[in-house]
Every structure is written in C-alpha cells, then in structure tokens.
Design a protein around this motif. Structure first.
Motif, PDB file in Angstrom:
ATOM      1  N   GLU A  25       0.747  -1.283   0.035  1.00  0.00           N
ATOM      2  CA  GLU A  25       0.188   0.000   0.069  1.00  0.00           C
ATOM      3  C   GLU A  25       0.727   1.293   0.087  1.00  0.00           C
ATOM      4  OE1 GLU A  25      -3.638   2.076   2.604  1.00  0.00           O
ATOM      5  OE2 GLU A  25      -2.415   0.464   3.343  1.00  0.00           O
ATOM      6  N   PRO A  33      -2.705   6.984   3.042  1.00  0.00           N
ATOM      7  CA  PRO A  33      -2.800   6.160   1.676  1.00  0.00           C
ATOM      8  C   PRO A  33      -2.865   7.190   0.341  1.00  0.00           C
ATOM      9  CG  PRO A  33      -4.503   5.702   3.248  1.00  0.00           C
ATOM     10  CD  PRO A  33      -4.085   7.078   3.863  1.00  0.00           C
ATOM     11  N   TYR A  46      -4.631  -1.392  -4.607  1.00  0.00           N
ATOM     12  CA  TYR A  46      -5.350  -0.526  -3.616  1.00  0.00           C
ATOM     13  C   TYR A  46      -6.271   0.225  -4.380  1.00  0.00           C
ATOM     14  CZ  TYR A  46      -3.245  -2.589   0.519  1.00  0.00           C
ATOM     15  OH  TYR A  46      -2.947  -3.301   1.376  1.00  0.00           O
ATOM     16  N   ARG A  49      -8.677  -1.864  -6.109  1.00  0.00           N
ATOM     17  CA  ARG A  49      -9.620  -2.414  -5.100  1.00  0.00           C
ATOM     18  C   ARG A  49     -10.731  -1.167  -4.693  1.00  0.00           C
ATOM     19  NH1 ARG A  49     -12.508  -6.461  -4.433  1.00  0.00           N
ATOM     20  NH2 ARG A  49     -12.752  -7.349  -2.438  1.00  0.00           N
ATOM     21  N   SER A 119     -11.536  -1.894   3.943  1.00  0.00           N
ATOM     22  CA  SER A 119     -11.211  -1.463   2.614  1.00  0.00           C
ATOM     23  C   SER A 119     -11.118   0.369   2.375  1.00  0.00           C
ATOM     24  CB  SER A 119     -12.135  -1.799   1.620  1.00  0.00           C
ATOM     25  OG  SER A 119     -11.933  -3.133   1.501  1.00  0.00           O
ATOM     26  N   ALA A 122      -8.375   1.805   0.825  1.00  0.00           N
ATOM     27  CA  ALA A 122      -8.548   1.461  -0.456  1.00  0.00           C
ATOM     28  C   ALA A 122      -9.490   2.563  -1.127  1.00  0.00           C
ATOM     29  CB  ALA A 122      -8.908   0.068  -0.868  1.00  0.00           C
ATOM     30  N   THR A 125      -8.252   6.021  -1.259  1.00  0.00           N
ATOM     31  CA  THR A 125      -7.134   5.920  -2.436  1.00  0.00           C
ATOM     32  C   THR A 125      -7.684   6.132  -3.845  1.00  0.00           C
ATOM     33  OG1 THR A 125      -5.589   4.679  -1.309  1.00  0.00           O
ATOM     34  CG2 THR A 125      -5.219   4.767  -3.411  1.00  0.00           C
ATOM     35  N   ALA A 149      -1.700  -8.226   0.084  1.00  0.00           N
ATOM     36  CA  ALA A 149      -3.068  -7.266   0.461  1.00  0.00           C
ATOM     37  C   ALA A 149      -4.367  -8.106   0.485  1.00  0.00           C
ATOM     38  CB  ALA A 149      -3.033  -5.975  -0.529  1.00  0.00           C
ATOM     39  N   GLU A 153      -7.110  -8.513   3.278  1.00  0.00           N
ATOM     40  CA  GLU A 153      -8.501  -8.067   3.451  1.00  0.00           C
ATOM     41  C   GLU A 153      -9.439  -9.483   3.808  1.00  0.00           C
ATOM     42  OE1 GLU A 153     -11.586  -7.383  -0.190  1.00  0.00           O
ATOM     43  OE2 GLU A 153     -10.164  -5.659   0.054  1.00  0.00           O
TER      44      GLU A 153
END
Length: 159
Positions: A25, A33, A46, A49, A119, A122, A125, A149, A153
């Motif tokens: 990440e 992030p 990420y 996702r 998440s 993510a 991000t 990753a 999760e």
C-alpha cells in the motif's frame, strides 16, 4: 508523458514519492494512503480495489465514479478540501446535515461494517485519484494483483 510513479496531489511536494507499506500500500510522506500510477496509466492494487469497494458500498448514494447524486455530494469535489483523517472520521461516524434536527444521519456511520472498514484506505485512495484527476471514469486497469493485500483484506473480513 506520465511519470513512472505519481503520488497524490494533497501532500505531494517536488521530489517526494510515495513509500511502500508492508502490504504494498503506498503512503505519502505524511503516512496517508496514496495511489501509484504507472507510465501506461495502470493503477496499484489498492486504487483498483478501492474502485471495486466504492462501487459495492458507496455508489448507490454518491453515484458512479464519485460524481454525486441528487442526495449525496460529489466526492471528487469534496476530497479537494477533506484530509484523509476528515474522510475517515465521516466514514466511521457518519455525518449529519446541519438542517436535519431529527438526529438521523445523512451519511450513515460505517464504523461497524467490515465491508467498508476493511477497505477504507483503498476507497480513499481511489477517490483521491479521482479527485486529483489522474484516474478517469470507470474501472481502472491495475498494474498487478497484490496477494498479501488480498489475504489481509480476507483476514479482516473474517474469511
């Protein structure tokens, strides 16, 4: 031509590049992030996702690609002013409309929902990349899968 790696604009300064956390990440110099985009426009796992989780949990109110709806704001605009910590606080605790006196939350609190909380970075991000204008509409292409990753999760989700 796009650079090989592009940190998010909210904390990027000339010469700063994202660092890689334990699970691949990317983090900005402040530890928030951030995304990474390769020279072909593909994004890190990420960011990809985050798109998937956004579509599953947020799109119903905030619209496709974070562009808002008649009852939820455009997140590509909102993230121009929100820090990561402000974003996280709203996601965890929800947010009330100042005109709503009934006590009902306009933005629901997701702090107890592992589908969102596992998440959240993510999702941030992905939305940060959208807000910065470096990821277009629709599903971004990813650089590669990130098995550690993905396993983290799944573990967070209790699988």
């Amino acid at each position: 031509m796009k650079p090989d790696a592009q940190p998010s604009k909210d904390t990027a300064t000339e010469g700063n590049t994202p660092t890689v956390a334990d699970l691949g990440e990317f983090k900005d110099p402040s530890g928030n992030p951030t995304y990474l985009i390769d020279k072909d426009g593909k994004v890190d796992w990420y960011t990809w996702r985050g798109y998937k989780k956004y579509m599953a949990n947020c799109m119903q109110c905030h619209g496709p690609d974070g562009l808002g709806s008649s009852f939820a704001p455009n997140l590509t605009n909102e993230l121009q002013a929100l820090s990561y910590y402000d974003f996280a606080g709203i996601v965890v605790s929800g947010q009330k409309n100042k005109w709503n006196t009934s006590g009902n939350s306009v933005m629901p609190a997701w702090g107890d929902d592992p589908n969102v909380m596992c998440s959240m970075d993510a999702i941030y991000t992905y939305l940060r990349a959208r807000a910065d204008g470096v990821v277009g509409r629709g599903e971004p292409k990813r650089i590669a899968n990130n098995k550690p990753a993905q396993e983290a999760e799944y573990k967070c989700l209790g699988f």
